[in-house]
Structures are given as C-alpha cells and as structure tokens.
Enzyme design. Structure first.
Site, mmCIF file in Angstrom:
data_model
loop_
_atom_site.group_PDB
_atom_site.id
_atom_site.type_symbol
_atom_site.label_atom_id
_atom_site.label_comp_id
_atom_site.label_asym_id
_atom_site.label_seq_id
_atom_site.Cartn_x
_atom_site.Cartn_y
_atom_site.Cartn_z
ATOM 1 N N HIS A 1 0.843 -1.198 0.000
ATOM 2 C CA HIS A 1 0.000 0.000 0.000
ATOM 3 C C HIS A 1 0.872 1.239 0.000
ATOM 4 C CE1 HIS A 1 -3.113 2.896 1.062
ATOM 5 N NE2 HIS A 1 -3.951 2.010 0.547
ATOM 6 N N GLU B 1 -7.763 -5.419 -0.204
ATOM 7 C CA GLU B 1 -8.356 -6.172 -1.297
ATOM 8 C C GLU B 1 -8.241 -7.694 -1.126
ATOM 9 O OE1 GLU B 1 -8.001 -4.359 -5.032
ATOM 10 O OE2 GLU B 1 -8.530 -2.453 -4.120
#
Ligand SMILES: CC(C)(COP(=O)(O)OP(=O)(O)OC[C@H]1O[C@@H](n2cnc3c(N)ncnc32)[C@H](O)[C@@H]1OP(=O)(O)O)[C@@H](O)C(=O)NCCC(=O)NCCS
Length: 382
Positions: A261, A323
């Site tokens: 991320h 996700e």
C-alpha cells in the site's frame, strides 16, 4: 532552461494536494478516520446511509434524519425506462467499463451541466442522484434486466446485495456487505478520488468528474485486485502449495495482488476488520486464505530483510491490503468476482461525490508543473 537538478515527487508521493474533512488515512499508526470517527467502529455498527450522512453533514444523523435520508436515497435510486435501456446498451465483457459508460450516459441523458456559476445545492442534488443509482446500475449490468422489486428493502447495502444475488440477503451476509461498503466509502486522496477532484476543479459537470474517477479505479494497482486475488487462491489450490507458489512469484519479480500500500506503513485497519468478517463467515476458503496470507507475509518480510542487509538501510516489509480479505468476504456472500470492482464503485461513489462537492465549495483549479526533460533550445531560436 532545462534543470535536471530540480526534484519532483514521482506519483505525487508525500504531496498534500488538498484539504478535506471527509477522511484521514494515518498510514503510520494504521488508523482510518471518517469525519471524526473511527472508520472500523462505524463499519461494525452503522449502516451505509448513516456514514454517508456523516460525510455529507459532518455529523451522524438523528433517527428521524436517517429515515428521511434513507427514503430519499431509495427514491433517487430508480432509473427511468429510457435509462434502463441505456445501461443495458452499455453492457459488455467488462462490468466496470459498463458502469463507467452508464454513469456518463445517465449524466448526459439528465442534462447535467458544468457546475461553475450554478447554484451549489442544485449541483449537490445531481451528485446525490448518481450516488443513489449505483446499486441499480450494477444490478442491470449483472442481470441484463430491469432491477427487480425489493419488497421491504432495508437500504442501500441490501438493495445492492439483493440486486446482484437475486434474493433477499441473510442478516449475516448483509452485515458483511454493509461493513465492506462502509470501510471502503472513502480513503483520503487516493488515485480515483484525486481524478474526480481534478476533473471537478475545471468546473466540469459532476457526471464527468465521477466518470473520470471510475475510469481511474479500473487499474489493478487501485481497486482491481480482489478478482485477481481469487484467481491467485484458485491457482495455489491447497494450503500446502502456498509457500512454493509465493517463492516462485517473488523470484519471477511479479507483484502479489492484495499486498502493499502506498500510505499504510503498518497493517491496513480495513483488512484487519475484513479478515475478522471472513473468519466469522468461516467459509470453505478461509483455511487456504489464512495460510496464503501467512506465507506471503513471511516471504515479503524475508525479502525486505535481505534488501535491508544489502543496502544497509531499513526496508519496510509489505503488508496485506484491503483487497485480499475483500475477495474472501465478498465471495462468501455470493458476489461474483467479475463484479468486485463495481462493488467497490458502489461504495466509493459516495466518497467521490462528497469530494466533488467539497472541491466545488472551495475550488482552485489543479494545475501542477512538469519537469521538462526534452532537448535544449538555443537562445537564437527565440
Ligand atoms: C498498491 C501498490 C501499487 C503500492 O505501491 P507503491 O507504494 O507505489 O510501491 P511501488 O510500486 O513503488 O513498489 C515498491 C517496491 O515494492 C514492490 N512491491 C510493491 N507491491 C508489491 C506486491 N504486491 N508484491 C510484490 N512486490 C511488491 C515493488 O516491486 C517495488 O520493489 P523494488 O523497490 O524492489 O523495485 C503496490 O503495493 C501494488 O502493486 N500492490 C499490488 C496490487 C494491489 O493489491 N492493489 C490494491 C491496493 S489497495
């Protein structure tokens, strides 16, 4: 003229490009805040409409305000016969492209105009229309038919889940989806939100701004990973294969979907929350998913440690992102993997819309500079 020593932030990393009261991603502490509230607590206890109202008004609604807001969203969520036909026409192989086209077509059909010099309340009403329509658009894209009547529908999340699964959802499945939709409703100045704000900053109509945001969400680096995460779990197959599969992928230099991320330097609080949802669901995938997560985290840590050793600088090991666990939780409630990006849109369109409103209320055209790296031009040419 050409100044190679000028530095710039690639990918605008670390650059603050606007102010917002909507959400704050504290990447160092692994915290997500929605308008003064812990996003995870909201996701576990509230409905989408409550958090939507919070983003819009800056405070949670009273029971009466909630019921009025919910009824408004419900009635705005209906498409005309002509618009249903437009959405059907937009259908193709890729649901997210169809969603993007549908948003653009509906905004065009409703005659949305550039917002500059218009009454802000009128423009806000257009934003609310697009936000409220998202579940119905996804349902038509999925089924190819007009949305079914949902007797005694309890709200936005239920309308969505009912629409794509074709039946009234169980309380557990509804809570899982409500939690997901709230967790992903907004997330600071991510790529798609930034796109939406940039487009809005030109005075463009709100349909154009939301369409730009949807287009930006279509890449696997932002929003498109949950489908590939399930493909990855399919190809790993059994917990015993997790370690060798991970080694092979990393040795080949491939990125592992659902990990890494830009902002979080520690665990993404949304993925921790959704892991909890998936563990509670205890579906057929859970054992495999837990083992795969463990092996990938172990391998990513080893890779970071090795790099730190060779460079002599600390290297942060990548962590799981939202996700990975989204994929496991959404599969369990019966949402097909082809619809994960559209499901994300159903949630994030609320955040996009609120950012667009925030932008137009205090607008400054986005116009950064670029660093020229082309050939020099002699003075004599001017
Ligand atoms: C999300 C993402 C784009 C953020 O990336 P970023 O902060 O811009 O970092 P970079 O793309 O510059 O990558 C930095 C390094 O980490 C590596 N890396 C990043 N994500 C990786 C992943 N998922 N798997 C393996 N390696 C990864 C890169 O290869 C690069 O390695 P290098 O320095 O040896 O070249 C990235 O982590 C990614 O591609 N993840 C997979 C897709 C995904 O899950 N997307 C959903 C995000 S919520």
């Amino acid at each position: 003229m050409n100044n190679p020593t000028t530095t710039f932030a690639a990918g605008l990393e670390g650059v603050i490009a606007c102010a917002t009261r909507l959400s704050h991603v504290d990447g160092a502490a692994g915290r997500l805040i929605f308008s003064g509230h812990n996003a995870v607590t909201l996701a576990q206890t509230k409905t989408v409409e409550e958090v939507w109202f919070l983003l819009h008004e800056g405070r949670l609604p009273t029971a009466e305000e909630l019921s009025v807001f919910r009824a408004k969203v419900e009635s705005l969520g209906k498409l005309s016969t002509a618009e249903i036909a437009l959405v059907k026409k937009a259908r193709g192989n890729e649901p997210l492209s169809a969603f993007r086209t549908a948003i653009s077509a509906i905004a065009c059909h409703r005659g949305f105009k550039p917002w500059l010099n218009r009454d802000v309340k009128e423009v806000e009403a257009e934003v609310l229309q697009l936000q409220a329509l998202a579940p119905s658009i996804v349902e038509i894209i999925h089924t190819g038919k007009a949305p079914v009547r949902k007797h005694k529908n309890a709200g936005y999340a239920q309308r969505y889940l009912w629409g794509v699964t074709g039946k009234r959802p169980s309380a557990d499945n509804l809570r899982a989806v409500e939690t997901y939709l709230i967790l992903t409703i907004d997330h600071g100045l991510n790529a798609s939100t930034f796109s939406g704000r940039v487009t809005a900053s030109t005075g463009a109509d709100v349909g154009a701004a939301i369409t730009a945001a949807v287009g930006t969400l279509s890449g696997p680096l932002h929003g498109g990973a949950p489908g590939p995460v399930l493909d990855m779990l399919d190809s790993i197959g059994t917990p015993e294969n997790a370690a060798s599969w991970t080694q092979a992928e990393l040795s080949a230099g491939r990125r592992i979907m659902g990990f890494g991320h830009r902002v979080y330097r520690t665990d993404d609080p949304r993925s921790l929350c959704l892991r909890g949802v998936a563990e509670k669901q205890n579906g057929p995938r859970i054992k495999l998913a837990l083992k795969v997560e463990e092996e990938i985290l172990r391998a990513l840590k080893a890779k970071a440690d090795a790099k730190a050793l060779t460079t002599g600088k600390p290297v942060r090991a990548l962590r799981v992102n939202v996700e990975f666990w989204t994929a496991v939780a959404l599969e369990h409630v019966g949402i097909p993997r082809t619809l994960y990006s559209s499901t994300f849109c159903t949630s994030r369109i609320i955040g996009w819309g609120e950012h667009v409103i925030e932008q137009l209320r205090d607008n400054k055209l986005f116009r950064p500079l670029s660093q020229y790296t082309g050939p020099e031009v002699p003075e004599s040419a001017f």
